[in-house]
Design a protein around this motif. Structure first.
Motif, PDB file in Angstrom:
ATOM      1  N   TYR A 176       0.815  -1.202   0.000  1.00 37.81           N
ATOM      2  CA  TYR A 176       0.000   0.000   0.000  1.00 37.81           C
ATOM      3  C   TYR A 176       0.856   1.261   0.000  1.00 37.81           C
ATOM      4  CZ  TYR A 176       0.863  -1.381   4.835  1.00 37.81           C
ATOM      5  OH  TYR A 176       1.457  -1.836   5.984  1.00 37.81           O
ATOM      6  N   LEU A 177       0.170   2.383  -0.101  1.00 40.25           N
ATOM      7  CA  LEU A 177       0.825   3.688  -0.070  1.00 40.25           C
ATOM      8  C   LEU A 177       0.415   4.427   1.195  1.00 40.25           C
ATOM      9  CD1 LEU A 177       1.089   6.291  -2.896  1.00 40.25           C
ATOM     10  CD2 LEU A 177       0.036   6.954  -0.744  1.00 40.25           C
ATOM     11  N   LYS A 178       1.394   5.005   1.890  1.00 36.49           N
ATOM     12  CA  LYS A 178       1.097   5.838   3.053  1.00 36.49           C
ATOM     13  C   LYS A 178       1.897   7.126   2.938  1.00 36.49           C
ATOM     14  CE  LYS A 178      -0.088   2.509   6.685  1.00 36.49           C
ATOM     15  NZ  LYS A 178       0.294   2.011   8.035  1.00 36.49           N
ATOM     16  N   SER A 179       1.265   8.234   3.270  1.00 37.27           N
ATOM     17  CA  SER A 179       1.950   9.520   3.262  1.00 37.27           C
ATOM     18  C   SER A 179       1.324  10.390   4.341  1.00 37.27           C
ATOM     19  CB  SER A 179       1.809  10.199   1.895  1.00 37.27           C
ATOM     20  OG  SER A 179       2.532  11.409   1.865  1.00 37.27           O
ATOM     21  N   PHE A 190      -2.525  10.117   4.597  1.00 34.63           N
ATOM     22  CA  PHE A 190      -3.259   9.500   3.501  1.00 34.63           C
ATOM     23  C   PHE A 190      -2.872   8.031   3.416  1.00 34.63           C
ATOM     24  CE2 PHE A 190      -2.954  13.956   2.677  1.00 34.63           C
ATOM     25  CZ  PHE A 190      -4.173  14.302   2.097  1.00 34.63           C
ATOM     26  N   TYR A 191      -3.828   7.220   2.999  1.00 41.63           N
ATOM     27  CA  TYR A 191      -3.618   5.781   2.947  1.00 41.63           C
ATOM     28  C   TYR A 191      -4.341   5.236   1.729  1.00 41.63           C
ATOM     29  CZ  TYR A 191      -4.072   0.878   4.468  1.00 41.63           C
ATOM     30  OH  TYR A 191      -4.043  -0.493   4.554  1.00 41.63           O
ATOM     31  N   ALA A 192      -3.663   4.421   0.956  1.00 41.81           N
ATOM     32  CA  ALA A 192      -4.292   3.839  -0.234  1.00 41.81           C
ATOM     33  C   ALA A 192      -3.848   2.392  -0.388  1.00 41.81           C
ATOM     34  CB  ALA A 192      -3.911   4.635  -1.481  1.00 41.81           C
ATOM     35  N   ALA A 201      -8.733   4.695  -1.367  1.00 41.89           N
ATOM     36  CA  ALA A 201      -7.895   5.666  -0.678  1.00 41.89           C
ATOM     37  C   ALA A 201      -8.661   6.400   0.416  1.00 41.89           C
ATOM     38  CB  ALA A 201      -7.337   6.673  -1.684  1.00 41.89           C
ATOM     39  N   TYR A 202      -7.926   6.758   1.480  1.00 41.37           N
ATOM     40  CA  TYR A 202      -8.517   7.428   2.634  1.00 41.37           C
ATOM     41  C   TYR A 202      -7.631   8.600   3.065  1.00 41.37           C
ATOM     42  CZ  TYR A 202     -10.899   2.902   3.089  1.00 41.37           C
ATOM     43  OH  TYR A 202     -11.610   1.756   2.857  1.00 41.37           O
ATOM     44  N   MET A 203      -8.246   9.538   3.758  1.00 46.43           N
ATOM     45  CA  MET A 203      -7.523  10.604   4.435  1.00 46.43           C
ATOM     46  C   MET A 203      -7.908  10.542   5.906  1.00 46.43           C
ATOM     47  SD  MET A 203      -7.818  14.754   3.875  1.00 46.43           S
ATOM     48  CE  MET A 203      -6.837  15.901   4.865  1.00 46.43           C
ATOM     49  N   PHE A 204      -6.929  10.721   6.801  1.00 48.83           N
ATOM     50  CA  PHE A 204      -7.253  10.755   8.225  1.00 48.83           C
ATOM     51  C   PHE A 204      -6.586  11.957   8.881  1.00 48.83           C
ATOM     52  CE2 PHE A 204      -3.472   8.082   7.887  1.00 48.83           C
ATOM     53  CZ  PHE A 204      -2.645   8.605   8.871  1.00 48.83           C
ATOM     54  N   LEU A 226      -3.908  14.954  -1.954  1.00 45.51           N
ATOM     55  CA  LEU A 226      -2.553  14.650  -1.507  1.00 45.51           C
ATOM     56  C   LEU A 226      -1.588  15.758  -1.922  1.00 45.51           C
ATOM     57  CD1 LEU A 226      -0.787  12.417  -0.154  1.00 45.51           C
ATOM     58  CD2 LEU A 226      -0.419  11.492  -2.435  1.00 45.51           C
ATOM     59  N   LYS A 227      -1.737  16.249  -3.143  1.00 43.57           N
ATOM     60  CA  LYS A 227      -0.867  17.318  -3.628  1.00 43.57           C
ATOM     61  C   LYS A 227      -1.136  18.621  -2.895  1.00 43.57           C
ATOM     62  CE  LYS A 227       0.658  19.692  -7.827  1.00 43.57           C
ATOM     63  NZ  LYS A 227       0.542  19.810  -9.296  1.00 43.57           N
ATOM     64  N   THR A 228      -2.405  18.936  -2.665  1.00 42.22           N
ATOM     65  CA  THR A 228      -2.762  20.188  -1.995  1.00 42.22           C
ATOM     66  C   THR A 228      -2.300  20.193  -0.537  1.00 42.22           C
ATOM     67  OG1 THR A 228      -4.716  20.436  -3.403  1.00 42.22           O
ATOM     68  CG2 THR A 228      -4.667  21.706  -1.354  1.00 42.22           C
TER      69      THR A 228
END
Length: 243
Positions: A176-179, A190-192, A201-204, A226-228
């Protein structure tokens, strides 16, 4: 804040772990880097200021069983200060420990470092396992060998090569992707991950231990937010990794 970008391992090999090169890339140019780079930069700073520090290899688990055939894919730092041993981790991305933690390395113990950020270090005969508390339950992060043994730059670079060549699944590489970014109140992240073939994908947003979670309707919404929020351009990342 130093950006972390996993695509570095695909685009810029071999890594240059020279202290001056790391400072130029991560601090001056602000290109971002992977765990080996952020960890080694901090390690070199500690050594420069006279701290007794060790670079230690770790095996990410992220809630998955340990695979003894998989190479270590993470480095942490151990520092001895005033007869105490501190664990420092500046490169684990979303779940990096906020502060150095003086665990008891002789018996299993729990440390709360910030509201909503509680860690457990399990002590076994031949390894340690670091866990993080999520929803009142401890989930595995990674394990590292006991007794503690330092890894050098050459071994680190060799492990980097093994990560790319290993044919099995690795949590830190494939799942997965985490940032995220740490804030004064907690964390924004963010988590995808792929679910049934669909990019989900999620935002927390965490504030003093309380978490709000939101699911994105589309992948495009996720990339835009994610970019913003974190100034991470996933479109550019994907294009660069495919060159």
């Amino acid at each position: 804040h130093i950006a972390y970008q996993n695509q570095t391992i695909y685009n810029k090999l071999p890594l240059d772990l020279d202290a001056n090169a790391l400072f130029e890339k991560l601090i001056v140019e602000k290109e971002g880097g992977m765990c080996y780079e952020t960890s080694d930069l901090f390690y070199n700073v500690l050594i420069k200021f006279g701290f007794s520090a060790k670079r230690i290899k770790a095996y990410p688990l992220n809630g998955k069983p340990y695979n003894p055939k998989a190479p270590s894919s993470h480095n942490i730092i151990m520092v001895e200060l005033n007869k105490k041993m501190f664990l420092i981790d500046v490169g684990y991305g979303n779940n990096s420990i906020r502060y150095p933690v003086d665990f008891d390395f002789e018996k299993t113990c729990i440390k709360k470092v910030f509201p909503g950020e509680t860690y457990q270090l399990e002590v076994y005969d031949n390894y340690y396992q670091l866990n993080i508390e999520i929803k009142e339950k401890f989930e595995s992060m990674y394990r590292f060998d006991r007794p503690i043994d330092e890894i050098n730059v050459e071994e680190t670079l060799e492990n980097m090569k093994k990560i790319l060549e290993f044919e099995g699944m690795m949590p830190i590489r494939d799942l997965y992707l985490k940032s995220s970014i740490l804030t004064k109140e907690g964390k924004t992240g963010f988590y995808a991950e792929p679910k049934n073939g669909i990019k989900t994908a999620y935002m927390f947003i965490e504030k003093f231990g309380k978490r709000e979670k939101r699911r994105f309707e589309t992948w495009e919404d996720f990339v835009s937010c994610l970019k913003t929020t974190l100034n991470v351009d996933m479109t550019k990342t994907i294009q660069e990794s495919q060159k």
